[in-house]
Design a protein around this motif. Structure first.
Motif, PDB file in Angstrom:
ATOM      1  N   UNK A  62       0.836  -1.206   0.000  1.00  0.00           N
ATOM      2  CA  UNK A  62       0.000   0.000   0.000  1.00  0.00           C
ATOM      3  C   UNK A  62       0.867   1.251   0.000  1.00  0.00           C
ATOM      4  N   UNK A  82      -1.886  13.952  -8.202  1.00  0.00           N
ATOM      5  CA  UNK A  82      -1.559  12.660  -7.590  1.00  0.00           C
ATOM      6  C   UNK A  82      -2.064  12.601  -6.153  1.00  0.00           C
ATOM      7  N   UNK A 136       6.602  12.946  -7.849  1.00  0.00           N
ATOM      8  CA  UNK A 136       6.277  14.314  -8.254  1.00  0.00           C
ATOM      9  C   UNK A 136       6.798  15.316  -7.233  1.00  0.00           C
ATOM     10  N   UNK A 137       6.718  14.955  -5.959  1.00  0.00           N
ATOM     11  CA  UNK A 137       7.194  15.870  -4.924  1.00  0.00           C
ATOM     12  C   UNK A 137       8.703  16.049  -5.007  1.00  0.00           C
ATOM     13  N   UNK A 138       9.406  14.955  -5.281  1.00  0.00           N
ATOM     14  CA  UNK A 138      10.864  15.045  -5.415  1.00  0.00           C
ATOM     15  C   UNK A 138      11.216  15.941  -6.598  1.00  0.00           C
ATOM     16  N   UNK A 140       2.028   5.248  -2.946  1.00  0.00           N
ATOM     17  CA  UNK A 140       2.368   6.661  -2.794  1.00  0.00           C
ATOM     18  C   UNK A 140       3.441   7.100  -3.789  1.00  0.00           C
ATOM     19  N   UNK A 150      14.849  16.874  -1.152  1.00  0.00           N
ATOM     20  CA  UNK A 150      13.890  17.537  -2.041  1.00  0.00           C
ATOM     21  C   UNK A 150      12.452  17.356  -1.561  1.00  0.00           C
ATOM     22  N   UNK A 151      12.152  16.164  -1.050  1.00  0.00           N
ATOM     23  CA  UNK A 151      10.804  15.966  -0.518  1.00  0.00           C
ATOM     24  C   UNK A 151      10.551  16.899   0.657  1.00  0.00           C
ATOM     25  N   UNK A 210       9.775  20.355  -0.579  1.00  0.00           N
ATOM     26  CA  UNK A 210       8.393  20.459  -1.050  1.00  0.00           C
ATOM     27  C   UNK A 210       7.431  20.485   0.123  1.00  0.00           C
ATOM     28  N   UNK A 254       3.940   7.440  -7.128  1.00  0.00           N
ATOM     29  CA  UNK A 254       3.776   8.497  -8.141  1.00  0.00           C
ATOM     30  C   UNK A 254       3.734   9.883  -7.517  1.00  0.00           C
ATOM     31  N   UNK A 255       3.053   9.977  -6.380  1.00  0.00           N
ATOM     32  CA  UNK A 255       2.955  11.263  -5.716  1.00  0.00           C
ATOM     33  C   UNK A 255       4.316  11.711  -5.184  1.00  0.00           C
ATOM     34  N   UNK A 256       5.007  10.797  -4.552  1.00  0.00           N
ATOM     35  CA  UNK A 256       6.313  11.141  -3.992  1.00  0.00           C
ATOM     36  C   UNK A 256       7.294  11.526  -5.094  1.00  0.00           C
ATOM     37  N   UNK A 315       1.671  17.111  -9.149  1.00  0.00           N
ATOM     38  CA  UNK A 315       1.776  16.612  -7.782  1.00  0.00           C
ATOM     39  C   UNK A 315       0.417  16.643  -7.082  1.00  0.00           C
ATOM     40  N   UNK A 319      -4.686   9.931  -4.731  1.00  0.00           N
ATOM     41  CA  UNK A 319      -4.332   9.053  -3.611  1.00  0.00           C
ATOM     42  C   UNK A 319      -5.316   9.227  -2.452  1.00  0.00           C
TER      43      UNK A 319
END
Lengths: 116, 116
Positions: free
Chosen positions: A88, B98, A98-100, A92, B14-15, B18, A94-96, B95, B102
């Motif tokens: 599970x 996503x 994008x955040x990176x 996350x 980087x995370x 953000x 794809x979202x992470x 982002x 989620x």
DNA sequence: CTGTATCCATGATGATACTG
DNA sequence: CAGTATCATCATGGATACAG
């Protein structure tokens, strides 16, 4: 099947749900660290700069409750504990990612407008 | 050109960058609301449930400083103020999309494992 | 309408020491 | 190694009233 368009109220609600789960400075960095092969408490602490044992301990418990991380105790001598991310948790990604990406770009942008 | 692989230290950094920019319950919901055509202070407040004027005012200032939102005062009578998102703000869209996805899925999952 | 000013509650985070 | 216990601090957010 056509993609359903969400209302603005729904968008806001869902974003807040997500923010609630990943809230704080540490949860995502911890999951990234575990996902990168840091499975022992000590390894995670080394991988996540500046986190204290107290905070790491609490965050790991939160992540367990949210079913993002699993804690396994091995009955060896001495006892060892291993943390792993759940399938599970991987949802996350794809979202992470994008955040990176955004964080990397943001840092570059800040350098441009306000060079050290 | 090959995509550069980031080290785990960079990913975490980087995370956290953000997370710092979008931190808190409100910044993303506010941007979503503005992006959906709620440009007046009062409209934003209506679109974002439960936010107080004090918090909205402060968050808008933060967003201005981060160059995500622009505040424009129109010299009418009475004076009106309009908030708009910047092109830079739109770079958050992948982002945010996503995160919405989620959050929607997460809510559905919670319902399954713990139905009301 | 568009905010600002107080005051206050809570949670998140940090420092440090200690335990099995 | 893998945490727990305490204590302290700080940021976030909330309630309410008021101002231009």
């Amino acid at each position: 099947m056509a993609k359903k368009e969400l209302s603005i109220e729904q968008k806001i609600k869902y974003v807040q749900d997500t923010l609630f789960v990943i809230s704080g400075k540490w949860k995502l960095p911890i999951m990234i660290a575990i996902n990168n092969g840091n499975n022992r408490f000590r390894d995670i602490q080394r991988a996540v700069p500046n986190i204290t044992t107290r905070v790491l301990s609490k965050e790991l418990k939160d992540l367990e409750e949210n079913r993002l991380v699993v804690r396994t105790v091995y009955d060896s001598l001495p006892v060892t504990v291993s943390y792993t991310v759940t399938p599970y948790c991987k949802s996350l990604k794809p979202m992470v990612d994008e955040m990176i990406k955004w964080g990397e770009n943001h840092r570059a942008m800040l350098k441009k407008i306000k060079p050290a």
